[in-house]
Design a protein around this motif. Structure first.
Motif, short mmCIF file in Angstrom:
data_model
loop_
_atom_site.label_atom_id
_atom_site.label_comp_id
_atom_site.label_asym_id
_atom_site.label_seq_id
_atom_site.Cartn_x
_atom_site.Cartn_y
_atom_site.Cartn_z
N HIS A 240 0.86 -1.18 0.00
CA HIS A 240 0.00 0.00 0.00
C HIS A 240 0.90 1.24 0.00
CE1 HIS A 240 1.01 0.50 4.25
NE2 HIS A 240 0.77 -0.80 4.39
N ALA A 241 0.30 2.38 -0.30
CA ALA A 241 1.07 3.63 -0.35
C ALA A 241 1.15 4.26 1.03
CB ALA A 241 0.41 4.60 -1.33
N ARG A 242 2.32 4.80 1.35
CA ARG A 242 2.48 5.59 2.56
C ARG A 242 2.10 7.04 2.25
NH1 ARG A 242 8.57 3.22 3.70
NH2 ARG A 242 7.93 1.12 4.38
N GLU A 243 2.07 7.84 3.29
CA GLU A 243 1.71 9.24 3.10
C GLU A 243 2.69 9.90 2.12
OE1 GLU A 243 1.02 13.35 5.70
OE2 GLU A 243 1.42 11.44 6.72
N GLY A 244 2.15 10.59 1.14
CA GLY A 244 2.96 11.29 0.15
C GLY A 244 3.36 10.45 -1.04
N GLU A 245 3.03 9.15 -1.04
CA GLU A 245 3.37 8.28 -2.15
C GLU A 245 2.20 8.10 -3.10
OE1 GLU A 245 6.72 5.19 -0.37
OE2 GLU A 245 4.61 4.62 -0.23
N THR A 246 2.52 7.89 -4.37
CA THR A 246 1.54 7.51 -5.38
C THR A 246 1.73 6.04 -5.68
OG1 THR A 246 1.61 9.74 -6.34
CG2 THR A 246 0.69 8.00 -7.70
N LEU A 247 0.64 5.27 -5.69
CA LEU A 247 0.74 3.82 -5.82
C LEU A 247 0.60 3.38 -7.28
CD1 LEU A 247 0.98 1.10 -4.36
CD2 LEU A 247 -1.50 1.12 -4.05
N LEU A 248 1.61 2.63 -7.73
CA LEU A 248 1.56 1.97 -9.04
C LEU A 248 1.25 0.50 -8.78
CD1 LEU A 248 1.99 1.94 -12.12
CD2 LEU A 248 4.44 1.61 -11.69
N GLY A 249 0.08 0.06 -9.24
CA GLY A 249 -0.40 -1.27 -8.88
C GLY A 249 -0.13 -2.34 -9.92
N ILE A 288 6.91 7.22 -5.55
CA ILE A 288 6.08 6.18 -6.15
C ILE A 288 6.28 4.87 -5.37
CG2 ILE A 288 5.61 4.82 -8.23
CD1 ILE A 288 6.82 7.16 -9.84
N ALA A 289 5.17 4.29 -4.92
CA ALA A 289 5.20 2.96 -4.33
C ALA A 289 4.72 1.97 -5.39
CB ALA A 289 4.29 2.91 -3.10
N VAL A 290 5.47 0.89 -5.60
CA VAL A 290 5.16 -0.07 -6.65
C VAL A 290 4.75 -1.39 -6.02
CG1 VAL A 290 5.97 -1.18 -8.76
CG2 VAL A 290 6.89 1.06 -8.10
N ALA A 291 3.62 -1.91 -6.45
CA ALA A 291 3.13 -3.19 -5.93
C ALA A 291 4.06 -4.32 -6.36
CB ALA A 291 1.72 -3.44 -6.46
N PRO A 292 4.06 -5.44 -5.63
CA PRO A 292 4.91 -6.58 -6.00
C PRO A 292 4.57 -7.12 -7.39
CG PRO A 292 4.05 -6.83 -3.77
CD PRO A 292 3.31 -5.68 -4.39
N ILE A 293 5.61 -7.51 -8.14
CA ILE A 293 5.46 -8.10 -9.47
C ILE A 293 6.04 -9.51 -9.42
CG2 ILE A 293 5.97 -7.84 -11.93
CD1 ILE A 293 4.47 -5.45 -10.82
N PRO A 294 5.31 -10.53 -9.89
CA PRO A 294 5.87 -11.89 -9.90
C PRO A 294 7.19 -11.93 -10.67
CG PRO A 294 3.53 -11.91 -10.43
CD PRO A 294 3.94 -10.48 -10.43
N ASP A 295 8.18 -12.66 -10.15
CA ASP A 295 9.52 -12.65 -10.73
C ASP A 295 9.75 -13.86 -11.63
OD1 ASP A 295 11.91 -11.14 -10.95
OD2 ASP A 295 12.96 -12.60 -9.70
N HIS A 296 8.88 -14.02 -12.62
CA HIS A 296 9.07 -15.07 -13.62
C HIS A 296 8.59 -14.52 -14.96
CE1 HIS A 296 4.74 -15.87 -13.77
NE2 HIS A 296 4.75 -15.84 -12.45
N GLY A 297 8.99 -15.20 -16.06
CA GLY A 297 8.62 -14.71 -17.38
C GLY A 297 9.06 -13.26 -17.56
N LEU A 298 8.18 -12.43 -18.13
CA LEU A 298 8.50 -11.02 -18.33
C LEU A 298 8.57 -10.26 -17.00
CD1 LEU A 298 6.52 -10.03 -21.55
CD2 LEU A 298 8.96 -10.45 -21.28
N GLY A 299 8.09 -10.87 -15.93
CA GLY A 299 8.22 -10.24 -14.62
C GLY A 299 9.67 -10.01 -14.23
#
Length: 315
Positions: A240-249, A288-299
Motif C-alpha cells: 500500500h502507499a504511505r503518506e505522500g506516495e503515489t501507488l503503481l499497482g 512512487i510505491a510499486v506493488a509486487p510483481i511476480p519474478d518469472h517470465g516477463l516479470g
C-alpha cells in the motif's frame, strides 16, 4: 536544431534514411522501445548519440541489423547464435558476439571492447528503415541517459526535442521493455533480462543460462545500477502507499493511481511499465510505491527495470 516528426510511410522512411546517410540521428520505433538511431559505421554519428543522450562512453550500444546474415558481417557467428536467431529473430533478443576484426564499426559502438551486441528488430518501420538505409543502426533508447525509456514518440520529444534531427512516428511500442541480452562470447550468459522470457531462451538452447554478477564490468547496455529512472523516488514491493506516495499497482491493487495490469497479465504490464512511469512523472508524483510483481517470465525484466529505477541516482 529543430526536430522533425516523420510519418511512418514511404516518404517518411526515405527522409529518415537520408538523414542517417548524412550522419544525423533519428528516433525510430521498435517493438521494445524507441531507439535513437545512427549509422554504426560513422564515428561522428555515434558520437552524436552519446552527446544527445548524455550517455557515458563506457556504455556500449546495440547494433540493429536486418537479419542473421547481416549480423555475421559484424560478429563471429556460432551454432548457438544460429539456433537463437532462427528461433527468435526478428524479435526482442540481443546477442553479444566476438567482434569481427573487419567489422568496420565505430569503436565507440563497442566502447572499445572486443565484442558487439547485435539485434534484428521485428517492428516493420525499423525493418523498412534498415532496408532503405542499408546501414547497421546503433540505436540505444531514445531518451536522456538514465531516464525512463520511451515507448511513444511523445516520450522521445519530451527528452530529445532540439537535440536530434527527427522522430519517426510509429505509435506506441508493443513489448514496452528493452530486449533480452545474451552473451555468446563464452558460456551462454544472461546480461540483461528483457522482452523475451529467459525460460524460452533456455528451452531453445536446451541448457540453463549463466548469470552475470552485478559487480562485474559493464559489457552491454542496461547494466548501470541506476537506470530507467523517473524524477520521483521509488519504493518497491509495496502492499500500500504511505503518506505522500503515489501507488503503481499490479493485478488490481486497491487504491492504485495506475495499474500495470488489472488482470495480472505480465505481457500487458511490461508494455505499460515505462508509459505509466512517464505518466506519474508528468502528473508530479514525488514518491512512487510499486506493488509486487511476480519474478518469472516477463516479470524478471519488469523487476530488473524497477530495481534500477529505484536505485540511488548518480547525480
Amino acid at each position: 536544431m529543430q526536430t522533425r516528426t516523420l510519418a511512418p510511410d514511404e516518404r517518411g522512411i526515405a527522409a529518415a534514411a537520408q538523414l542517417i546517410a548524412d550522419g544525423q540521428l533519428v528516433a525510430i520505433p521498435t517493438e521494445t522501445v524507441y531507439g535513437l538511431a545512427g549509422d554504426a559505421r560513422n564515428g561522428a554519428a555515434v558520437a552524436r548519440i552519446f552527446e544527445a543522450k548524455g550517455r557515458p562512453s563506457f556504455n556500449p550500444l546495440i547494433v540493429h541489423v536486418a537479419d542473421a546474415q547481416a549480423a555475421q558481417t559484424y560478429g563471429d557467428w556460432c551454432d548457438m547464435a544460429d539456433r537463437l536467431a532462427q528461433a527468435f529473430w526478428p524479435g526482442p533478443l540481443t546477442l553479444v558476439l566476438p567482434l569481427r576484426a573487419d567489422a568496420g564499426l565505430s569503436p565507440l559502438v563497442t566502447a572499445g571492447q572486443n565484442s558487439v551486441a547485435l539485434r534484428a528488430p521485428a517492428h516493420p518501420i525499423a525493418r523498412a528503415l534498415l532496408k532503405a538505409s542499408g546501414a547497421p543502426l546503433a540505436a540505444p533508447s531514445a531518451n536522456l541517459s538514465g531516464g525512463i525509456s520511451p515507448t511513444r514518440p511523445q516520450h522521445v520529444a519530451q527528452g530529445l526535442s532540439g537535440r536530434i534531427a527527427a522522430i519517426l512516428d510509429g505509435g506506441p511500442c508493443e513489448v514496452g521493455v528493452e530486449s533480452t541480452i545474451i552473451a555468446l562470447t563464452g558460456e551462454p550468459t544472461l546480461l540483461r533480462p528483457g522482452g523475451l522470457p529467459i525460460e524460452a531462451i533456455e528451452d531453445a538452447l536446451g541448457a540453463r543460462l549463466a548469470l552475470r554478477s552485478e559487480d562485474s564490468a559493464i559489457t552491454a547496455p542496461g547494466q548501470m545500477a541506476s537506470h530507467y529512472a523517473p524524477n520521483a523516488t521509488m519504493r518497491l514491493n509495496a502492499k500500500h502507499a504511505r503518506e505522500g506516495e503515489t501507488l503503481l499497482g499490479f493485478g488490481g491493487t486497491p487504491g492504485a493511481a495506475l495499474d500495470l495490469s488489472v488482470s495480472g497479465d505480465l505481457i500487458e504490464a511490461a508494455a505499460a511499465l515505462f508509459d505509466h512511469l512517464h505518466a506519474l512523472d508528468a502528473g508530479g508524483a514525488s514518491a512512487i510505491a510499486v506493488a509486487p510483481i511476480p519474478d518469472h517470465g516477463l516479470g524478471r525484466a519488469i523487476n530488473d527495470r524497477l530495481r534500477r529505477a529505484a536505485a540511488p541516482k548518480d547525480h
